[in-house]
Every structure is written in structure tokens, then in C-alpha cells.
Design a protein around this motif. Structure first.
Motif, PDB file in Angstrom:
ATOM      1  N   LEU A  13     -49.970 -60.846 104.430  1.00 16.79           N
ATOM      2  CA  LEU A  13     -48.674 -61.436 104.096  1.00 16.79           C
ATOM      3  C   LEU A  13     -47.839 -60.518 103.226  1.00 16.79           C
ATOM      4  CD1 LEU A  13     -49.683 -65.157 103.470  1.00 16.79           C
ATOM      5  CD2 LEU A  13     -48.637 -64.145 105.497  1.00 16.79           C
ATOM      6  N   ALA A  14     -48.461 -59.517 102.618  1.00 20.51           N
ATOM      7  CA  ALA A  14     -47.690 -58.536 101.848  1.00 20.51           C
ATOM      8  C   ALA A  14     -46.794 -57.703 102.753  1.00 20.51           C
ATOM      9  CB  ALA A  14     -48.632 -57.628 101.069  1.00 20.51           C
ATOM     10  N   ASP A  15     -47.126 -57.674 104.060  1.00 22.40           N
ATOM     11  CA  ASP A  15     -46.338 -56.887 105.011  1.00 22.40           C
ATOM     12  C   ASP A  15     -45.218 -57.695 105.667  1.00 22.40           C
ATOM     13  OD1 ASP A  15     -47.925 -54.685 104.544  1.00 22.40           O
ATOM     14  OD2 ASP A  15     -49.338 -55.194 106.141  1.00 22.40           O
ATOM     15  N   VAL A  16     -45.127 -58.975 105.345  1.00 21.63           N
ATOM     16  CA  VAL A  16     -44.083 -59.819 105.933  1.00 21.63           C
ATOM     17  C   VAL A  16     -42.777 -59.612 105.178  1.00 21.63           C
ATOM     18  CG1 VAL A  16     -43.367 -62.190 106.408  1.00 21.63           C
ATOM     19  CG2 VAL A  16     -45.765 -61.538 106.692  1.00 21.63           C
ATOM     20  N   SER A  17     -41.712 -59.277 105.910  1.00 16.01           N
ATOM     21  CA  SER A  17     -40.423 -59.012 105.270  1.00 16.01           C
ATOM     22  C   SER A  17     -39.486 -60.213 105.330  1.00 16.01           C
ATOM     23  CB  SER A  17     -39.744 -57.805 105.919  1.00 16.01           C
ATOM     24  OG  SER A  17     -39.461 -58.056 107.286  1.00 16.01           O
ATOM     25  N   GLN A  18     -39.521 -60.965 106.445  1.00 16.07           N
ATOM     26  CA  GLN A  18     -38.631 -62.106 106.590  1.00 16.07           C
ATOM     27  C   GLN A  18     -39.307 -63.183 107.428  1.00 16.07           C
ATOM     28  OE1 GLN A  18     -34.404 -61.560 107.495  1.00 16.07           O
ATOM     29  NE2 GLN A  18     -34.658 -59.353 107.240  1.00 16.07           N
ATOM     30  N   THR A  19     -38.883 -64.431 107.217  1.00 16.42           N
ATOM     31  CA  THR A  19     -39.345 -65.545 108.048  1.00 16.42           C
ATOM     32  C   THR A  19     -38.132 -66.291 108.586  1.00 16.42           C
ATOM     33  OG1 THR A  19     -39.401 -67.160 106.252  1.00 16.42           O
ATOM     34  CG2 THR A  19     -41.381 -65.808 106.576  1.00 16.42           C
ATOM     35  N   GLN A  20     -38.270 -66.825 109.781  1.00 16.46           N
ATOM     36  CA  GLN A  20     -37.195 -67.605 110.389  1.00 16.46           C
ATOM     37  C   GLN A  20     -37.776 -68.881 110.983  1.00 16.46           C
ATOM     38  OE1 GLN A  20     -34.571 -65.486 113.110  1.00 16.46           O
ATOM     39  NE2 GLN A  20     -35.138 -63.525 112.172  1.00 16.46           N
TER      40      GLN A  20
ATOM     41  N   GLY B 279     -35.857 -73.648 115.843  1.00 16.84           N
ATOM     42  CA  GLY B 279     -36.039 -75.018 116.290  1.00 16.84           C
ATOM     43  C   GLY B 279     -36.774 -75.826 115.231  1.00 16.84           C
ATOM     44  N   LYS B 280     -37.521 -76.832 115.676  1.00 12.46           N
ATOM     45  CA  LYS B 280     -38.240 -77.673 114.721  1.00 12.46           C
ATOM     46  C   LYS B 280     -39.708 -77.304 114.578  1.00 12.46           C
ATOM     47  CE  LYS B 280     -35.339 -81.820 115.301  1.00 12.46           C
ATOM     48  NZ  LYS B 280     -35.347 -83.267 115.634  1.00 12.46           N
ATOM     49  N   ASN B 281     -40.219 -76.522 115.522  1.00 12.14           N
ATOM     50  CA  ASN B 281     -41.664 -76.306 115.525  1.00 12.14           C
ATOM     51  C   ASN B 281     -42.114 -74.844 115.503  1.00 12.14           C
ATOM     52  OD1 ASN B 281     -41.247 -79.003 117.479  1.00 12.14           O
ATOM     53  ND2 ASN B 281     -42.859 -79.180 115.941  1.00 12.14           N
ATOM     54  N   ASP B 282     -41.184 -73.897 115.562  1.00 10.42           N
ATOM     55  CA  ASP B 282     -41.579 -72.488 115.627  1.00 10.42           C
ATOM     56  C   ASP B 282     -41.157 -71.730 114.378  1.00 10.42           C
ATOM     57  OD1 ASP B 282     -42.702 -72.772 118.147  1.00 10.42           O
ATOM     58  OD2 ASP B 282     -40.797 -72.409 119.171  1.00 10.42           O
ATOM     59  N   VAL B 283     -42.042 -70.870 113.913  1.00 10.76           N
ATOM     60  CA  VAL B 283     -41.775 -70.013 112.752  1.00 10.76           C
ATOM     61  C   VAL B 283     -42.029 -68.564 113.163  1.00 10.76           C
ATOM     62  CG1 VAL B 283     -42.435 -69.412 110.392  1.00 10.76           C
ATOM     63  CG2 VAL B 283     -42.416 -71.817 111.108  1.00 10.76           C
ATOM     64  N   ILE B 284     -41.040 -67.692 112.933  1.00  8.48           N
ATOM     65  CA  ILE B 284     -41.151 -66.272 113.266  1.00  8.48           C
ATOM     66  C   ILE B 284     -41.346 -65.476 111.988  1.00  8.48           C
ATOM     67  CG2 ILE B 284     -39.962 -64.269 114.249  1.00  8.48           C
ATOM     68  CD1 ILE B 284     -38.487 -66.160 116.102  1.00  8.48           C
TER      69      ILE B 284
ATOM     70  N   PRO C 256     -43.466 -80.105 109.873  1.00 10.17           N
ATOM     71  CA  PRO C 256     -44.614 -79.228 109.583  1.00 10.17           C
ATOM     72  C   PRO C 256     -44.283 -77.738 109.654  1.00 10.17           C
ATOM     73  CG  PRO C 256     -45.282 -81.029 111.003  1.00 10.17           C
ATOM     74  CD  PRO C 256     -43.789 -81.123 110.890  1.00 10.17           C
ATOM     75  N   ALA C 257     -43.427 -77.335 110.574  1.00 10.07           N
ATOM     76  CA  ALA C 257     -43.065 -75.917 110.678  1.00 10.07           C
ATOM     77  C   ALA C 257     -42.400 -75.440 109.389  1.00 10.07           C
ATOM     78  CB  ALA C 257     -42.143 -75.685 111.872  1.00 10.07           C
ATOM     79  N   GLN C 258     -41.596 -76.294 108.773  1.00 11.28           N
ATOM     80  CA  GLN C 258     -40.944 -75.924 107.515  1.00 11.28           C
ATOM     81  C   GLN C 258     -41.973 -75.847 106.387  1.00 11.28           C
ATOM     82  OE1 GLN C 258     -37.385 -78.139 106.723  1.00 11.28           O
ATOM     83  NE2 GLN C 258     -37.240 -77.421 104.609  1.00 11.28           N
ATOM     84  N   VAL C 259     -42.956 -76.739 106.394  1.00 15.30           N
ATOM     85  CA  VAL C 259     -44.031 -76.690 105.400  1.00 15.30           C
ATOM     86  C   VAL C 259     -44.789 -75.369 105.520  1.00 15.30           C
ATOM     87  CG1 VAL C 259     -46.194 -77.773 104.638  1.00 15.30           C
ATOM     88  CG2 VAL C 259     -44.252 -79.210 105.364  1.00 15.30           C
ATOM     89  N   PHE C 260     -45.078 -74.985 106.768  1.00 19.50           N
ATOM     90  CA  PHE C 260     -45.775 -73.718 107.023  1.00 19.50           C
ATOM     91  C   PHE C 260     -44.946 -72.531 106.530  1.00 19.50           C
ATOM     92  CE2 PHE C 260     -46.379 -70.115 109.973  1.00 19.50           C
ATOM     93  CZ  PHE C 260     -47.713 -69.817 109.715  1.00 19.50           C
ATOM     94  N   ARG C 261     -43.651 -72.543 106.844  1.00 10.92           N
ATOM     95  CA  ARG C 261     -42.769 -71.439 106.431  1.00 10.92           C
ATOM     96  C   ARG C 261     -42.695 -71.336 104.914  1.00 10.92           C
ATOM     97  NH1 ARG C 261     -37.028 -71.054 105.450  1.00 10.92           N
ATOM     98  NH2 ARG C 261     -36.312 -68.905 105.758  1.00 10.92           N
ATOM     99  N   GLU C 262     -42.583 -72.450 104.231  1.00 12.02           N
ATOM    100  CA  GLU C 262     -42.499 -72.433 102.771  1.00 12.02           C
ATOM    101  C   GLU C 262     -43.797 -71.907 102.152  1.00 12.02           C
ATOM    102  OE1 GLU C 262     -41.459 -76.422 101.824  1.00 12.02           O
ATOM    103  OE2 GLU C 262     -39.318 -76.164 102.343  1.00 12.02           O
ATOM    104  N   LYS C 263     -44.920 -72.233 102.788  1.00  9.27           N
ATOM    105  CA  LYS C 263     -46.194 -71.724 102.304  1.00  9.27           C
ATOM    106  C   LYS C 263     -46.240 -70.196 102.443  1.00  9.27           C
ATOM    107  CE  LYS C 263     -50.493 -71.868 100.914  1.00  9.27           C
ATOM    108  NZ  LYS C 263     -50.823 -72.162  99.499  1.00  9.27           N
TER     109      LYS C 263
END
Length: 368
Positions: free
Chosen positions: A16-23, A26-31, A70-77
């Protein structure tokens, strides 16, 4: 680390140290988008640029509700532990208009949580901290500048030229005050005892302290050697380039161009060479350093009054001096270097990784 498990077996893991951005799509997908690394090692192999996760509403690990899916919960984590922002990633601290001698230019230097970025008018480099193997803090005697060298393995590339050492030049007496843009929880956990919320001091010290805290790289500074003028280096030239040679506790470093690092453990022998008598040349001598690989570096035009300090320092390090024992006469002149690769990649760079793991208490820099 983010670990993906299927059927009770680990399928893959992502730093996760290599992750620069999250998007959130829709309601269920996180990039997840990943940092770009401009070192040659990154260019020579395939790199993961982005990955997309589908988070079903019925999942039991990241539980949400109608207003907080849930996708937003995952993204916030992910955002709570990764090097990301809500939009364009913000640097922890930025140093504007810094003179860099190799690769030459004036750059904005951004220090992020997992990488450093050099932004110039014509070039933009992103360098993961995992490529930073050591930092050098080397003051210039009787001049208002201080070198800070970031040594890389693998190096960065500009055109056909490889740069294993980034040579920054700071104004020695310039004082800065910097407040770090970093999550307080991360500062108090991951970077506890490594970083402070803010700094005030000389710019080269503040930069080196923050860089060390973020990257984990050790810092080497001058050791016991002093020149006849009580400086840390001696003036010399390497081929056609004038510069200074720093005799350090475990290496020699010639700066600024071409930045050439020679570890003591790689040296076969050194030889002091006299200039022919007559004229102004009689006030200078040359220092030949021959490596175990049979490569030679000839440092020319060192002032004669530096001889005793250099000789005593080299002797104290247990390095073989070929002039002793009449192996070669003191008046002997070694052949001119035939190798034209002095400004290519440092042939001993791979050794620095081993050195980076060794404690050098007499060379470490600590700032409060």
C-alpha cells in the motif's frame, strides 16, 4: 500490505506504500493507481500501474449501509494506510528551486511518503525510496554551499545517460521552516521517533533529516580527515573535470562531476605520483587509485601541501600504498587511464547496499 486470499490461500499481495491514488467507480468498484518509478530497474521490467477491486454489497469484511456502501468503506481503509490523497497527491514537504548538479538543472524537490519527485522545466523524475541506498552530507570548504548526494540503485536515466548519484547543492547558511503535511496518526505510529511535525534550521540539515526519516536510508558525513586548511576534501581533477575529493571513513567520493564513489573495500592499492620537476607543476601531485577490478582512477593536480594529511589518512585505513617498499618508485608515473567510462554508472554501486546495512556510528548524522 494488502493481501488477497482465495480458498484460504494467498493469491497475491500489494504494497500500500506504492499506491498513489484511489478512485471509487460506481457503487461497487475501487481502482488503485500506483506510483511511477523512473529508475532504470523499473523500466526494465513490467510494473503494475493500476488494479480494480469489486466489492459486493453482500460481503462481510467491509460492511456498509445505504449511505456508506462497502466499496467506500474499503476505499477509506486503503486511504488510511496508503500514500494517497483525495485528489492529486500532496507532498509531505516541498523544497523549491533547488540547484541539482547531476542531472543538471533547477528543480522543485517533493518528498512524499514513499517516493521523491524532482520537477524541472524539462524533466520530471519519480524515485521510490526503495531505490535510495544512502545519503551523503558533504560541506564545501570556504564556500557558501553544501552537497547532499542521494545514491540510487538502480539509477535514473536521462536520455542515454545513467545517474546513480543525484547531487543537490544547498546554500549552507539558508534557514528554512517546514511543517510536514502528514496524517497525525501515521506520524505518531509509522514515523514515530523518525519525524517531527515541523522543522526549522539550515536547509541542508532539514532536507537530510526529513529524507532520512521517510526513506530509512543512512546518512554519511565527513569523518576524521582534514585538509591542510581544515576542510573535509582536497581540490583535484578527474580527467577534464575539476572538483573535490572527499576521503571518507569507508570510501572516497569525487564531486561534483562526474560523481564517483570508490569504496575502500574495492581498492587494490593507491599510488602517489610526483609531477616532473620545474614550473608550477612541482607544487602538485597526483593520486592513482587502482581497483581490484583493475580499473584505475587518476586524481590529478592535488596541492603538494595536502600530501602528508592524505598519506596519513590512507595509511590509517590500512590501504596498500604501492610507493612503499620500492614496489614502485616515488617518482614513477603510472600510465594514463585508458578507460573512458569514468562518468558511466559507478561500477561498485551494488556494494553500497551491503554498506547501507552496516552501522557507521562515526559517520551518521543526527539532527534534533
Amino acid at each position: 500490505m494488502l493481501t488477497f486470499v482465495t480458498g484460504s490461500k494467498q493469491a497475491f499481495e500489494v504494497s500500500l506504500a506504492d499506491v498513489s491514488q484511489t478512485q471509487l467507480q460506481g457503487k461497487n468498484d475501487v481502482i488503485l493507481e500506483f506510483h511511477v518509478d523512473d529508475t532504470t530497474g523499473a523500466n526494465e521490467k513490467d510494473s503494475l500501474m493500476e488494479i480494480s477491486f469489486h466489492i459486493p454489497n453482500a460481503n462481510t469484511q467491509f460492511v456498509g449501509d445505504e449511505n456508506h456502501p462497502p466499496a467506500q468503506v474499503f476505499r477509506e481503509k486503503i486511504m488510511s494506510v496508503a500514500d494517497v490523497g483525495t485528489g492529486v497527491e500532496e507532498a509531505v514537504v516541498t523544497f523549491e528551486g533547488i540547484a541539482i548538479l547531476t542531472p543538471r538543472g533547477r528543480y522543485s524537490v517533493e518528498l512524499h511518503l514513499s517516493f521523491l519527485r524532482l520537477q524541472g522545466q524539462a524533466n520530471d523524475f519519480k524515485i521510490q525510496y526503495s531505490s535510495v541506498v544512502r545519503l551523503f552530507l558533504l560541506p564545501k570548504f570556504n564556500q557558501p554551499h553544501t552537497f547532499v548526494v542521494v545514491t540510487l540503485d538502480p539509477p535514473i536515466r536521462k536520455g542515454q545517460t545513467l545517474y546513480p548519484h543525484i547531487v543537490l547543492q544547498f546554500e549552507t547558511d539558508y534557514v528554512v521552516e517546514s511543517t510536514l503535511s502528514i496524517n497525525e496518526d501515521i506520524l505518531n505510529t509509522k514515523y514515530k521517533d523518525r519525524l517531527e511535525p515541523s522543522y526549522k534550521g539550515l536547509i541542508h540539515e532539514v532536507f537530510t533529516t526529513i529524507m532520512r526519516g521517510l526513506s530509512g536510508a543512512k546518512v554519511t558525513k565527513p569523518g576524521k580527515f582534514r585538509s591542510c586548511q581544515d576542510g573535509y576534501a582536497v581540490k583535484s581533477s578527474l580527467k577534464a573535470e575539476d572538483g573535490v575529493l572527499y576521503p571518507l571513513e569507508k570510501s572516497f567520493f569525487f564531486l561534483p562531476k562526474p560523481p564517483t564513489l570508490i569504496l575502500h573495500e574495492e581498492i587494490d592499492y593507491v599510488e602517489f605520483e610526483r609531477h616532473a620537476a620545474g614550473g608550477s607543476n612541482m607544487h602538485y601531485f597526483d593520486l592513482l587509485i587502482r581497483l581490484k577490478t583493475e580499473q584505475e582512477h587518476l586524481f590529478r593536480n592535488i596541492q603538494r601541501n595536502e600530501y602528508h594529511n592524505l598519506f596519513d589518512f590512507i595509511s590509517s585505513k590500512g590501504l596498500k600504498i604501492m610507493n612503499l617498499g620500492d614496489v614502485r618508485t616515488a617518482d614513477g608515473v603510472a600510465e594514463i587511464l585508458q578507460n573512458d567510462d569514468d562518468d558511466a554508472v559507478d561500477p561498485h554501486l551494488e556494494r553500497i547496499k551491503n554498506e547501507a546495512g552496516v552501522d557507521e556510528s562515526d559517520e551518521e548524522v543526527f539532527f534534533s
